[in-house]
Motif scaffolding. Structure first.
Motif, PDB file in Angstrom:
ATOM      1  N   ALA B 202       0.814  -1.214   0.000  1.00  0.00           N
ATOM      2  CA  ALA B 202       0.000   0.000   0.000  1.00  0.00           C
ATOM      3  C   ALA B 202       0.849   1.266   0.000  1.00  0.00           C
ATOM      4  O   ALA B 202       0.400   2.315  -0.437  1.00  0.00           O
ATOM      5  CB  ALA B 202      -0.945  -0.004   1.199  1.00  0.00           C
ATOM      6  N   GLU B 203       2.066   1.159   0.507  1.00  0.00           N
ATOM      7  CA  GLU B 203       2.944   2.330   0.525  1.00  0.00           C
ATOM      8  C   GLU B 203       4.166   2.043  -0.345  1.00  0.00           C
ATOM      9  O   GLU B 203       4.677   0.925  -0.347  1.00  0.00           O
ATOM     10  CB  GLU B 203       3.407   2.642   1.957  1.00  0.00           C
ATOM     11  N   PRO B 204       4.631   3.045  -1.076  1.00  0.00           N
ATOM     12  CA  PRO B 204       5.802   2.831  -1.922  1.00  0.00           C
ATOM     13  C   PRO B 204       7.090   2.793  -1.099  1.00  0.00           C
ATOM     14  O   PRO B 204       7.102   3.174   0.077  1.00  0.00           O
ATOM     15  CB  PRO B 204       5.795   4.055  -2.838  1.00  0.00           C
ATOM     16  N   ALA B 205       8.154   2.327  -1.698  1.00  0.00           N
ATOM     17  CA  ALA B 205       9.479   2.380  -1.069  1.00  0.00           C
ATOM     18  C   ALA B 205      10.377   3.192  -1.998  1.00  0.00           C
ATOM     19  O   ALA B 205      11.133   2.640  -2.783  1.00  0.00           O
ATOM     20  CB  ALA B 205      10.017   0.978  -0.848  1.00  0.00           C
ATOM     21  N   ASP B 206      10.233   4.493  -1.928  1.00  0.00           N
ATOM     22  CA  ASP B 206      10.972   5.374  -2.838  1.00  0.00           C
ATOM     23  C   ASP B 206      12.369   5.647  -2.322  1.00  0.00           C
ATOM     24  O   ASP B 206      12.625   5.569  -1.125  1.00  0.00           O
ATOM     25  CB  ASP B 206      10.260   6.730  -2.965  1.00  0.00           C
ATOM     26  N   TRP B 207      13.253   5.988  -3.258  1.00  0.00           N
ATOM     27  CA  TRP B 207      14.576   6.485  -2.882  1.00  0.00           C
ATOM     28  C   TRP B 207      14.669   7.940  -3.337  1.00  0.00           C
ATOM     29  O   TRP B 207      14.782   8.218  -4.525  1.00  0.00           O
ATOM     30  CB  TRP B 207      15.676   5.632  -3.514  1.00  0.00           C
ATOM     31  N   THR B 208      14.588   8.854  -2.383  1.00  0.00           N
ATOM     32  CA  THR B 208      14.675  10.274  -2.720  1.00  0.00           C
ATOM     33  C   THR B 208      16.138  10.698  -2.723  1.00  0.00           C
ATOM     34  O   THR B 208      17.029   9.931  -2.335  1.00  0.00           O
ATOM     35  CB  THR B 208      13.939  11.119  -1.678  1.00  0.00           C
ATOM     36  N   ARG B 209      16.354  11.943  -3.141  1.00  0.00           N
ATOM     37  CA  ARG B 209      17.722  12.460  -3.108  1.00  0.00           C
ATOM     38  C   ARG B 209      18.251  12.463  -1.668  1.00  0.00           C
ATOM     39  O   ARG B 209      19.413  12.158  -1.418  1.00  0.00           O
ATOM     40  CB  ARG B 209      17.731  13.879  -3.681  1.00  0.00           C
ATOM     41  N   LEU B 210      17.375  12.772  -0.721  1.00  0.00           N
ATOM     42  CA  LEU B 210      17.785  12.778   0.687  1.00  0.00           C
ATOM     43  C   LEU B 210      18.294  11.398   1.118  1.00  0.00           C
ATOM     44  O   LEU B 210      19.306  11.284   1.820  1.00  0.00           O
ATOM     45  CB  LEU B 210      16.594  13.189   1.562  1.00  0.00           C
ATOM     46  N   ASP B 211      17.578  10.343   0.683  1.00  0.00           N
ATOM     47  CA  ASP B 211      17.987   8.989   1.060  1.00  0.00           C
ATOM     48  C   ASP B 211      19.379   8.673   0.504  1.00  0.00           C
ATOM     49  O   ASP B 211      20.237   8.139   1.209  1.00  0.00           O
ATOM     50  CB  ASP B 211      16.987   7.963   0.509  1.00  0.00           C
ATOM     51  N   VAL B 212      19.576   9.023  -0.755  1.00  0.00           N
ATOM     52  CA  VAL B 212      20.869   8.742  -1.380  1.00  0.00           C
ATOM     53  C   VAL B 212      21.976   9.513  -0.665  1.00  0.00           C
ATOM     54  O   VAL B 212      23.040   8.964  -0.360  1.00  0.00           O
ATOM     55  CB  VAL B 212      20.822   9.095  -2.887  1.00  0.00           C
ATOM     56  N   MET B 213      21.665  10.785  -0.352  1.00  0.00           N
ATOM     57  CA  MET B 213      22.683  11.590   0.339  1.00  0.00           C
ATOM     58  C   MET B 213      22.988  11.019   1.721  1.00  0.00           C
ATOM     59  O   MET B 213      24.135  11.051   2.176  1.00  0.00           O
ATOM     60  CB  MET B 213      22.221  13.044   0.449  1.00  0.00           C
ATOM     61  N   THR B 214      21.972  10.491   2.368  1.00  0.00           N
ATOM     62  CA  THR B 214      22.204   9.897   3.694  1.00  0.00           C
ATOM     63  C   THR B 214      23.150   8.705   3.586  1.00  0.00           C
ATOM     64  O   THR B 214      24.066   8.552   4.399  1.00  0.00           O
ATOM     65  CB  THR B 214      20.865   9.455   4.316  1.00  0.00           C
ATOM     66  N   VAL B 215      22.934   7.872   2.578  1.00  0.00           N
ATOM     67  CA  VAL B 215      23.808   6.709   2.412  1.00  0.00           C
ATOM     68  C   VAL B 215      25.231   7.161   2.076  1.00  0.00           C
ATOM     69  O   VAL B 215      26.211   6.599   2.597  1.00  0.00           O
ATOM     70  CB  VAL B 215      23.257   5.767   1.320  1.00  0.00           C
ATOM     71  N   VAL B 216      25.331   8.183   1.233  1.00  0.00           N
ATOM     72  CA  VAL B 216      26.668   8.688   0.890  1.00  0.00           C
ATOM     73  C   VAL B 216      27.367   9.213   2.140  1.00  0.00           C
ATOM     74  O   VAL B 216      28.532   8.919   2.402  1.00  0.00           O
ATOM     75  CB  VAL B 216      26.558   9.793  -0.191  1.00  0.00           C
TER      76      VAL B 216
ATOM     77  N   GLU C  99      -3.678  -5.816  -0.434  1.00  0.00           N
ATOM     78  CA  GLU C  99      -2.277  -6.121  -0.753  1.00  0.00           C
ATOM     79  C   GLU C  99      -2.138  -7.599  -1.111  1.00  0.00           C
ATOM     80  O   GLU C  99      -1.461  -7.962  -2.066  1.00  0.00           O
ATOM     81  CB  GLU C  99      -1.375  -5.803   0.450  1.00  0.00           C
ATOM     82  N   ASN C 100      -2.799  -8.460  -0.319  1.00  0.00           N
ATOM     83  CA  ASN C 100      -2.714  -9.895  -0.581  1.00  0.00           C
ATOM     84  C   ASN C 100      -3.313 -10.246  -1.936  1.00  0.00           C
ATOM     85  O   ASN C 100      -2.878 -11.187  -2.583  1.00  0.00           O
ATOM     86  CB  ASN C 100      -3.443 -10.677   0.514  1.00  0.00           C
ATOM     87  N   ALA C 101      -4.340  -9.492  -2.325  1.00  0.00           N
ATOM     88  CA  ALA C 101      -4.999  -9.769  -3.606  1.00  0.00           C
ATOM     89  C   ALA C 101      -4.297  -9.069  -4.758  1.00  0.00           C
ATOM     90  O   ALA C 101      -4.812  -9.062  -5.877  1.00  0.00           O
ATOM     91  CB  ALA C 101      -6.459  -9.339  -3.527  1.00  0.00           C
ATOM     92  N   SER C 106      -2.945   2.346  -6.718  1.00  0.00           N
ATOM     93  CA  SER C 106      -3.820   3.465  -7.047  1.00  0.00           C
ATOM     94  C   SER C 106      -5.291   3.154  -6.748  1.00  0.00           C
ATOM     95  O   SER C 106      -6.047   4.031  -6.362  1.00  0.00           O
ATOM     96  CB  SER C 106      -3.662   3.825  -8.523  1.00  0.00           C
ATOM     97  N   GLU C 107      -5.676   1.874  -6.884  1.00  0.00           N
ATOM     98  CA  GLU C 107      -7.065   1.517  -6.579  1.00  0.00           C
ATOM     99  C   GLU C 107      -7.265   1.318  -5.086  1.00  0.00           C
ATOM    100  O   GLU C 107      -8.393   1.354  -4.589  1.00  0.00           O
ATOM    101  CB  GLU C 107      -7.417   0.172  -7.235  1.00  0.00           C
ATOM    102  N   MET C 108      -6.174   1.045  -4.395  1.00  0.00           N
ATOM    103  CA  MET C 108      -6.277   0.602  -3.009  1.00  0.00           C
ATOM    104  C   MET C 108      -6.857   1.658  -2.090  1.00  0.00           C
ATOM    105  O   MET C 108      -7.818   1.408  -1.362  1.00  0.00           O
ATOM    106  CB  MET C 108      -4.869   0.261  -2.543  1.00  0.00           C
ATOM    107  N   TRP C 109      -6.271   2.857  -2.144  1.00  0.00           N
ATOM    108  CA  TRP C 109      -6.610   3.825  -1.108  1.00  0.00           C
ATOM    109  C   TRP C 109      -8.048   4.324  -1.149  1.00  0.00           C
ATOM    110  O   TRP C 109      -8.673   4.465  -0.097  1.00  0.00           O
ATOM    111  CB  TRP C 109      -5.591   4.969  -1.092  1.00  0.00           C
TER     112      TRP C 109
END
Lengths: 204, 232, 462
Positions: B202-216, C99-101, C106-109
């Motif tokens: 349901a939530e993404p796992a993005d890598w922002t510029r901040l994340d990259v800078m933190t790793v650097v 999520e399991n399905a 985009s449809e989820m929320w």
């Protein structure tokens, strides 16, 4: 879903109950690890000031999750995952541990040690011997890691003593202790979905 | 800037501890150890939102380090400088990681473990769910403790009976945890978990510029000790 | 047809039982039908729901034969909604099934938000903490997590039995609103409120056979089944408990003056403090039963814990100062039954469990007689954790009170109990009070006998 008998054979796929129990054990043991870390300091100071390597005798508690997870779930990777996740949980509890990232490394080595013994027995034997060996090897691996991480400048003899104490603690606390803990849990009826529960059940 | 580290993703946050651990293995004299620690201390002042929590962590780690100093001195040939180098090295190894672990959000961590590191989806989802039991474990522990006290088998001042007490509490908590696991497993399967070998998040796992800078930054901080050692 | 249910020759023998719990059951439910399953504890009502949910032979160990089929998607609500929570925030928890399905993000929320609105949790929003919900709200959340998947069949396993009457009513209404024309199978002890909403009642015997199956009218016209709260019947007579089993050694009154109490909850992210009592005053006299009443969250449980010395007041005074007592001294005077007492047994045998505290404080106890009162007579040698849920609750009650304490405290002792247990609990309370014990009960149950009522509202005596 026509007919299903609880599987008794060996199946390496993880059912939901396996995953949920494994992760639940990891969280519960993570709390235990965390609490033991807080208690450990004063106790280990006593040990250190008498004979430093003997503080490894207190380490067995941290090896127990892998042994218990392996004995209950009985599937490849269970011992490793339970130990590693328990270690991870103990670090993210607020107030964490004094050891930081090193806990992940320890969890990795301890889990690997226990897992190798279960592998050695082809995930078929889960008696007290397997448990004891799993605890002991987890202790050996952890001690070897600590040689590099914490005590690189001990004399070699002291390092060996450290390893011996860790293996002993692992064998007794994590191995034998873990074995009897699993038996007690089975007697309490909460492991019916797993091998230890099925083996210990008496029909009424 | 001081709250940036809170917004970084959990893997980036944890990378700070990982690099401090790796870097610490190159430390073998006191000067390098102190310099490496100094760099982390400066970074803490610059980038962390508060100073109390890092100091508390530093306190805990230092207590652990003291035992290393003493035991290394005693078992490593009574070399004071070597003993202190080892002690400070332990602080470099452990302190940054123990501070950063306190900022990690377990739910977000699970998202990143599954989507960035591609760990098995069902294991990660089950782990994220199990983490929610933590608060319940705390409440259960409190109730178990109260029941034992009022039934005449509570904590006493005797250390040996307290050991048995802790063991019996732990066992009771595990029984309850495993029973809850069985119910949770039924409820989760009823919501389609049994067949969710591939699942969305349901939530993404993005890598922002901040994340990259933190790793650097994490890598740069970790590289201080190896660089100093090589240069010396 | 989607929504149909069919059990044929359905037989389940759990691990550790010689005899099956349900043997050769045949039952068919048409799409859109609403069925109430009725029967005493152990009749296999939950087993049927577990079978339909696919839990038998996987999560629950044992031997399953015959078929249990659901056509279409099912949704399941459990007795304890806390067991179903999988996430830290409401939105994420509801999204679990999507999520399991493998539903795209985009449809989820939108679906999650709609589901939260439908169960009345929309006001909190996605980011509210699941840990901050009350029991009734947790059950609504579980309902949202089920509805978001648009199930064809709703299986309800005692969804309101842990809730007080007012909360249960509103949760029940939320379920019925959501059910619409879906197939619904309900298991519940307190069947009265469900009867007007179902089409059909199936009565099971204690050995898992169908005794009767028909309309609500024919059920009400038939004989009343055992172990079930029948609507319209008077509450059962409290059991007569011999005074010797409950008579305390001495009389001990407790006074609480202007007590303030804060609760601390430890989460992964730190410690939260909430004020549970804010100026609580009460005088509890020997030989009386005091009922602490008030809405959920009013501080009744905390008040009881403060009275019994289980929790130190943050401010104010309790006399005698039980909170400072050591464990043995406290046990001598106080007996306390917490809200979910079936946790934390101390021994490996039922009879030992009952005698344990008495042994610690040096009193003899007639364990057999106590077990008889609570209907556990034949189970003296059983392992406490191996008992059924109802039996465990009764054992916990017996174990907490068998040592004849002067102060008897019970936290919501009648919630979710069958009529037999209800009679045992009320009988024990009445006998203890008649024998001179100081009794205090936190309760929502208007039928529980009392001498004094003490109403709490938001931590303050009202």
């Amino acid at each position: 879903m026509s007919s299903a008998v609880t599987s008794r054979g060996f199946d390496i796929r993880y059912r939901t109950i396996d995953l949920v129990s494994l992760t639940t054990l990891a969280v519960a043991f993570g709390v235990v690890f965390w609490a033991w870390g807080k208690l450990y300091e004063p106790l280990s100071n006593l040990a250190v000031f008498s004979y430093p390597p003997s503080s490894a005798l207190l380490g067995g508690v941290w090896l127990s999750a892998g042994v218990v997870g392996g004995l209950i779930i009985r599937k490849p990777g269970a011992a490793f995952a339970t130990e590693f996740l328990a270690a991870a949980v103990s670090t993210v509890i607020v107030g964490g541990t004094q050891w930081g990232w090193s806990v992940f490394a320890s969890g990795f080595w301890q889990g690997l040690g226990a897992e190798l013994i279960f592998l050695l027995f082809f995930y078929r034997r889960f008696g007290i011997v397997t448990a004891t060996l799993a605890g002991a090897l987890a202790g050996v691996f952890e001690s070897r890691y600590e040689w590099s991480a914490y005590i690189p400048d001990y004399s070699f003899g002291s390092k060996l003593a450290h390893m011996g104490f860790f293996a002993l603690s692992g064998a007794v606390i994590a191995g034998i202790g873990g074995y009897y803990l699993v038996r007690a849990l089975a007697a309490a009826g909460v492991l019916d979905a797993f091998g230890p529960g099925r083996e210990q059940v008496s029909e009424v | 800037m001081r709250s940036a580290v809170l917004r970084a993703n959990p893997l980036a946050q944890l990378s700070i501890g990982m690099f401090s651990l790796l870097g610490s293995f190159w430390i073998d004299d006191l000067d390098v150890a102190l310099l490496a620690l100094g760099v982390y201390a400066v970074a803490a002042v610059l980038f962390l939102p508060g100073w109390k929590y890092p100091l508390v962590c530093l306190g805990f780690t230092s207590i652990a380090a003291v035992t290393i100093v003493y035991s290394t001195w005693r078992l490593g040939g009574h070399d004071v400088e070597e003993a202190f180098a080892n002690g400070v090295r332990i602080v470099v190894l452990a302190w940054p990681g123990s501070v950063m672990a306190g900022y990690v959000d377990p739910t977000r961590l699970a998202d990143y473990l599954a989507q960035s590191l591609r760990l098995p989806a069902r294991l990660v989802a089950a782990f994220a769910a199990a983490m929610q039991r933590f608060t319940g474990f705390g409440l259960a522990w409190e109730q178990l403790d109260q029941v034992r006290r009022v039934r005449g088998v509570g904590r006493t001042r005797n250390p040996i009976s307290n050991g048995r007490y802790a063991a019996s509490m732990t066992f009771a908590l595990l029984v309850q945890a495993m029973r809850g696991a069985s119910h949770a497993s039924i409820a989760m399967d009823a919501r389609g978990f049994a067949t969710a070998h591939r699942r969305t998040w349901a939530e993404p796992a993005d890598w922002t510029r901040l994340d990259v800078m933190t790793v650097v930054l994490a890598a740069a901080l970790g590289a201080v000790a190896p660089l100093l050692t090589v240069l010396a | 047809m989607r929504g149909a249910i069919r059990l044929s020759d359905f037989t389940w023998r759990p691990l550790g039982r010689k005899a099956p719990v349900v043997a050769g059951l045949d039952l068919a439910v048409e799409p859109g039908e609403r069925v109430l399953l009725v029967g005493p504890s152990g009749a296999g009502k939950s087993t049927i729901l577990h079978g339909l949910a696919g839990a038998l032979g996987t999560t629950l160990a044992g031997e399953l034969t015959g078929t249990a089929e659901v056509d279409g998607r099912l949704g399941l609500l459990l007795q304890n909604p806390a067991d179903a929570i999988v996430a830290e925030h409401l939105g994420r928890d509801v999204a679990f099934g999507l999520e399991n399905a493998s539903v795209p993000r985009s449809e989820m929320w939108p679906r999650v938000d709609a589901a939260l609105d439908r169960v009345g949790l929309g006001v909190y929003g996605r980011h509210h903490f699941t840990a901050a919900l009350s029991g009734g709200e947790q059950q609504r959340l579980a309902l949202a997590g089920v509805l978001v998947l648009e199930p064809d069949v709703l299986l309800l396993d005692e969804p309101t039995s842990m809730l007080d009457d007012a909360t249960a009513t509103s949760v029940r209404q939320a379920i019925l609103d959501a059910a619409g024309d879906r197939t619904m199978v309900v298991v519940e002890h307190r069947i009265g409120p469900w009867l007007e909403h179902v089409d059909r009642v199936v009565v099971l015997s204690s050995d898992g056979e169908v005794v009767s199956d028909g309309s609500v009218a024919s059920f009400l016209a038939g004989p009343a089944p055992a172990g079930v709260w029948m609507p319209g019947l008077p509450t059962p007579e409290p059991l007569a408990v011999p005074a010797d089993l409950v008579r305390p050694a001495d009389a001990l009154g407790v006074t609480a003056e202007d007590v303030v109490a804060d609760l601390t909850t430890r989460t992964l992210r730190g410690v939260q403090r909430t004020r549970a009592l804010d100026g609580f005053t009460a005088v509890l006299a020997p030989g009386t039963t005091t009922a602490l009443t008030g809405p959920s969250g009013a501080g009744k449980s905390t008040a009881l814990a403060v009275i019994g010395g289980l929790r130190k007041p943050t401010n104010g005074r309790v006399t005698p100062d039980l909170a400072s007592r050591r464990t043995l001294e406290l046990a001598t005077s106080v007996g306390w039954v917490p809200q979910n007492p079936e946790h934390g047994f101390l021994t490996l045998k039922v009879a030992d469990e009952v005698a344990r505290t008495a042994g610690r404080v040096g009193r003899s106890v007639d364990a057999a007689a106590v077990l008889d009162v609570f209907g556990l007579g034949g189970l003296a040698d059983a392992h406490p954790y191996r008992l059924s849920g109802g039996e465990q609750r009764r054992l916990a009650l017996a174990a907490a009170l068998a040592h004849r304490p002067s102060v008897v405290l019970l936290d919501e002792p009648t919630v979710g109990q069958d009529p037999g247990t209800w009679a045992a609990v009320t009988g024990w309370v009445a006998a203890a009070r008649d024998a001179g014990a100081t009794v205090a009960v936190s309760t929502h149950d208007p039928d529980l006998p009392r001498d004094v009522e003490h109403r709490l509202e938001a931590g303050v005596s009202s």
